[in-house]
Design an enzyme around this catalytic site. Structure first.
Site, PDB file in Angstrom:
ATOM      1  N   GLU A 145      -6.678   4.213  -5.799  1.00 39.91           N
ATOM      2  CA  GLU A 145      -8.016   4.366  -5.224  1.00 39.91           C
ATOM      3  C   GLU A 145      -8.574   5.679  -5.774  1.00 39.91           C
ATOM      4  O   GLU A 145      -8.010   6.739  -5.509  1.00 39.91           O
ATOM      5  CB  GLU A 145      -7.826   4.460  -3.707  1.00 39.91           C
ATOM      6  CG  GLU A 145      -8.952   3.938  -2.903  1.00 39.91           C
ATOM      7  CD  GLU A 145      -8.828   4.335  -1.448  1.00 39.91           C
ATOM      8  OE1 GLU A 145      -9.650   3.858  -0.667  1.00 39.91           O
ATOM      9  OE2 GLU A 145      -7.942   5.135  -1.064  1.00 39.91           O
ATOM     10  N   ASP A 205      -3.106   4.596  -2.245  1.00 42.90           N
ATOM     11  CA  ASP A 205      -4.157   5.110  -1.376  1.00 42.90           C
ATOM     12  C   ASP A 205      -4.614   6.501  -1.814  1.00 42.90           C
ATOM     13  O   ASP A 205      -3.782   7.352  -2.126  1.00 42.90           O
ATOM     14  CB  ASP A 205      -3.564   5.175   0.042  1.00 42.90           C
ATOM     15  CG  ASP A 205      -4.613   5.339   1.124  1.00 42.90           C
ATOM     16  OD1 ASP A 205      -5.454   4.448   1.286  1.00 42.90           O
ATOM     17  OD2 ASP A 205      -4.576   6.382   1.824  1.00 42.90           O
ATOM     18  N   HIS A 242     -10.810  -3.732   2.763  1.00 41.19           N
ATOM     19  CA  HIS A 242     -10.767  -3.516   4.226  1.00 41.19           C
ATOM     20  C   HIS A 242     -11.624  -2.328   4.670  1.00 41.19           C
ATOM     21  O   HIS A 242     -11.703  -2.052   5.856  1.00 41.19           O
ATOM     22  CB  HIS A 242      -9.320  -3.282   4.633  1.00 41.19           C
ATOM     23  CG  HIS A 242      -8.773  -2.009   4.037  1.00 41.19           C
ATOM     24  ND1 HIS A 242      -8.546  -1.866   2.679  1.00 41.19           N
ATOM     25  CD2 HIS A 242      -8.471  -0.827   4.592  1.00 41.19           C
ATOM     26  CE1 HIS A 242      -8.104  -0.652   2.442  1.00 41.19           C
ATOM     27  NE2 HIS A 242      -8.058   0.012   3.590  1.00 41.19           N
ATOM     28  N   ASP A 243     -12.218  -1.604   3.732  1.00 43.65           N
ATOM     29  CA  ASP A 243     -13.049  -0.444   4.083  1.00 43.65           C
ATOM     30  C   ASP A 243     -14.537  -0.729   3.924  1.00 43.65           C
ATOM     31  O   ASP A 243     -15.349   0.201   3.991  1.00 43.65           O
ATOM     32  CB  ASP A 243     -12.714   0.751   3.170  1.00 43.65           C
ATOM     33  CG  ASP A 243     -11.313   1.289   3.411  1.00 43.65           C
ATOM     34  OD1 ASP A 243     -10.813   1.162   4.544  1.00 43.65           O
ATOM     35  OD2 ASP A 243     -10.721   1.839   2.470  1.00 43.65           O
ATOM     36  N   ASP A 285       0.859  -1.175   0.000  1.00 46.25           N
ATOM     37  CA  ASP A 285       0.000   0.000   0.000  1.00 46.25           C
ATOM     38  C   ASP A 285       0.896   1.227   0.000  1.00 46.25           C
ATOM     39  O   ASP A 285       1.832   1.312   0.809  1.00 46.25           O
ATOM     40  CB  ASP A 285      -0.851  -0.010   1.280  1.00 46.25           C
ATOM     41  CG  ASP A 285      -2.322   0.177   1.004  1.00 46.25           C
ATOM     42  OD1 ASP A 285      -2.684   1.291   0.591  1.00 46.25           O
ATOM     43  OD2 ASP A 285      -3.090  -0.768   1.227  1.00 46.25           O
TER      44      ASP A 285
HETATM   45  C1  GLC Z   1      -8.028   4.816   2.159  1.00 47.69           C
HETATM   46  C2  GLC Z   1      -7.885   3.548   2.950  1.00 47.69           C
HETATM   47  C3  GLC Z   1      -8.562   3.715   4.268  1.00 47.69           C
HETATM   48  C4  GLC Z   1      -7.900   4.853   4.994  1.00 47.69           C
HETATM   49  C5  GLC Z   1      -7.851   6.125   4.153  1.00 47.69           C
HETATM   50  C6  GLC Z   1      -6.881   7.094   4.704  1.00 47.69           C
HETATM   51  O1  GLC Z   1      -9.333   5.084   1.825  1.00 47.69           O
HETATM   52  O2  GLC Z   1      -8.355   2.460   2.225  1.00 47.69           O
HETATM   53  O3  GLC Z   1      -8.536   2.539   5.034  1.00 47.69           O
HETATM   54  O4  GLC Z   1      -8.596   5.110   6.177  1.00 47.69           O
HETATM   55  O5  GLC Z   1      -7.450   5.874   2.833  1.00 47.69           O
HETATM   56  O6  GLC Z   1      -5.560   6.694   4.483  1.00 47.69           O
END
Ligand code: GLC
Ligand code: CA
Length: 575
Positions: free
Chosen positions: A266, A208, A341-342, A101
């Site tokens: 993302e 991310d 994971h979210d 990540d």
């Molecule tokens: C992304 C991650 C999440 C995190 C956020 C801040 O959305 O997937 O788990 O809280 O970024 O880094």
């Protein structure tokens, strides 16, 4: 028409591991890297090509490691950099790749860079983060520079007493945003967060919040859509800022182009396919692919995710169709996923987690995903049909900063109104990020075989671990796990159709079944899925030639040609 080249990261299946919850090797209640290494044969056997590891970097863990205090060190409970070197080698020796990540929109407030930045206004690293003076209202009250709301509730600005300025944090207060406008900062990010690990042999990154690096420098107020409060959601203002594409091109030229990597970004709040193509078109090297969130955002509230509103199957079908079609006629690429994971677990959200339908509906979702074009991502536990935490768990059993902060903000705003809190709880039971973070269910021994610690793991184990676990499924040919293995093989055997084919949906406004065709040249397949707990009519689309049943998720029951059993899925090859 540009023809997209095939690459290892298009045909490969990715498996996401959340290090805290995968496997605890030393009995301290936390998952760790040696634990992951001990499960690589299991992962390989499932049919995985690429492992994506969520953050294992050193961190005070306000946001489960997405708040990084040192990119070049490992969070001690997870292990060491040496353990990571063994992990890289152990993936490679099994013919798998490993991606990490890359969390570089922000760091932890305990990162040395931020400690320096906040130490004084004239510190050389002051400009590595985003600092702004206060505003003052007419009555002299000190106000933040704008009304942006952070993702984890409250203002996106935090006042720093010492230097008398605010810093920006789009997420937790302990996650200050890096200032990408500063070239020196970008170079440091490239070197510390990327080169350090690429030189150790990692094969790329899941990037991310990739579209938030460039926020422009004006940062105006967001329009008011939630009139009851000062802070307003502002993603439209801080996502996809003016220098975004430039920063990503630079990242490629300076770093990624020197290695054979994959990147998956993302990409929230970017609904326009044309816009997405700018990020993933292969001619303009930025990202190999992105996650589009429409599917996992289904049902989320308009003012806040945890104001769950529900959704209809036709909406889900439309979302699948949109992203299946978006790169047609271009050289862009897409992803197929419905968990990470979210998110809440897919069986609980999109299918049915009641005991009588759990397994069949988990298999049905596997069929949908394995038949869709794009790189496929499977989240740990999805392969055994793990489901959301039981509804009777109180808020105290939830650990995630996002759900807890929101729950507390509603409690405060409504003076503990039971109705408002019950609504939030209901939303969290569906969408909460915690569900995906429950310990992986390995077997039927205490705490699901995740940990040997007497008082259990860092987070509560699912009550149903004796029913849903790897050990009970691994040798059962009818299990969800065996079905996933089979589906991953089918996907690869017919990769032209399933991984690269063209999508065509039928009866897209029907609310009970999802029927689509995948086409590659003269070859095609029909996928028919019943998303309800009732029998449904199956309107078979016309195809040239005969249909041959390739896979079905119904054991021992004779479905008929014209009817789909509850949660039945079928895939036919046209011959
Ligand atoms: C992304 C991650 C999440 C995190 C956020 C801040 O959305 O997937 O788990 O809280 O970024 O880094
Ligand atoms: Ca451990």
């Amino acid at each position: 028409m540009t023809v997209a080249k095939r690459t290892w990261w298009k045909d490969g299946v990715v498996y996401q591991i959340y290090p805290a919850s995968y496997k605890d090797s030393n009995g301290d209640g936390m998952g760790d890297i040696p634990g992951i290494i001990s499960k690589l044969d299991y992962i390989k056997d499932l049919g995985i090509d690429i492992v994506w590891l969520s953050p294992m970097y050193d961190s005070p863990q306000h946001d489960m490691g997405y708040d990084i205090s040192n990119y070049e060190a490992v969070y001690p409970p997870y292990g060491t950099v040496a353990d990571m070197e063994i992990l890289v080698e152990s993936c490679h020796s099994r013919g798998m790749r490993l991606i990490l990540d890359l969390v570089v929109n922000h760091t932890s407030d305990e990162h040395e860079w931020f400690k320096e930045s906040r130490s004084s206004k004239d510190n050389p690293k002051r400009d590595w983060y985003i600092w702004r003076p206060a505003k003052y209202s007419t009555d002299g009250t000190r106000m933040p520079p704008n009304n942006w709301r952070s993702f984890f509730s409250g203002s996106a600005w935090e006042w720093d007493e010492n230097t008398q300025e605010y810093y920006l944090h789009l997420f937790a207060t302990q996650q200050p945003d890096l200032n990408w406008e500063n070239e020196e900062t970008r170079r440091a990010i490239h070197k510390s967060a990327m080169e350090f690990w690429l030189q150790k042999g990692v094969d790329g990154f899941r990037v991310d919040t990739v579209n938030m690096y460039s926020k422009g420098t004006e940062m105006p107020d967001a329009p008011i859509i939630d009139p009851g409060v000062f802070e307003q959601p502002a993603p439209g203002l801080f996502c996809n800022g003016p220098r975004m594409h430039e920063f990503l091109r630079e990242m490629n030229t300076e770093v990624l182009s020197k290695y054979d990597t994959m990147t998956v970004g993302e990409l929230p709040h970017t609904p326009d396919p044309k816009h997405v193509l700018r990020y993933v078109g292969s001619g303009d090297k930025q990202l190999d692919m992105v996650f589009q969130f429409d599917i996992v955002d289904l049902g989320g509230g308009k003012t806040h995710k945890y104001e769950y509103e529900g959704y209809q199957l036709s909406e889900m079908k439309a979302v699948v169709e949109k992203w299946q079609n978006f790169h047609h006629g271009s050289d862009g690429w897409t992803t197929a996923f419905c968990e990470n994971h979210d998110q809440g677990r897919s069986v609980s959200r999109f299918a049915n987690d009641a005991p009588e339908w759990r397994e069949r509906s988990a298999k049905m979702l596997a069929m949908m995903l394995c038949a869709t074009t794009g790189t496929l991502f499977v989240y740990q536990g999805q392969e055994i049909g793990m489901i959301n935490a039981p509804k009777d768990w109180p808020i105290e059993d939830y650990k995630d900063i996002e759900s807890i902060n929101y729950y507390n903000s509603v409690a405060k705003r409504t003076n503990n109104d039971p109705k408002a809190l019950a609504h939030v709880m209901k939303s969290i039971q569906i969408l909460g990020r915690d569900h995906a973070r429950l310990p992986m269910q390995w077997d039927s021994t205490p705490y699901a075989g995740f940990t040997s610690k007497k008082d259990g793991a860092w987070m509560r184990t699912h009550d149903l671990y004796k029913k849903i676990n790897v050990e009970s499924q691994v040798n059962d040919p009818t299990s969800v796990l065996s079905f996933w293995k089979k589906m991953l093989k089918v996907r690869k055997e017919y990769k032209d159709i399933f991984i690269h084919g063209v999508f065509e949906g039928f009866d897209m406004d029907k609310q009970d079944t999802f029927v689509f065709k995948k086409i590659f040249g003269k070859d095609s397949a029909i996928v028919a899925l019943n998303f309800t707990d009732k029998e449904q009519v199956f309107n078979r689309p016309h195809v040239e030639g005969k249909l041959q049943l390739l896979v079905s998720n119904v054991e021992g029951i004779e479905g008929t040609e014209e009817k789909l059993m509850p949660y039945e899925g079928r895939i036919y090859l046209a011959q």
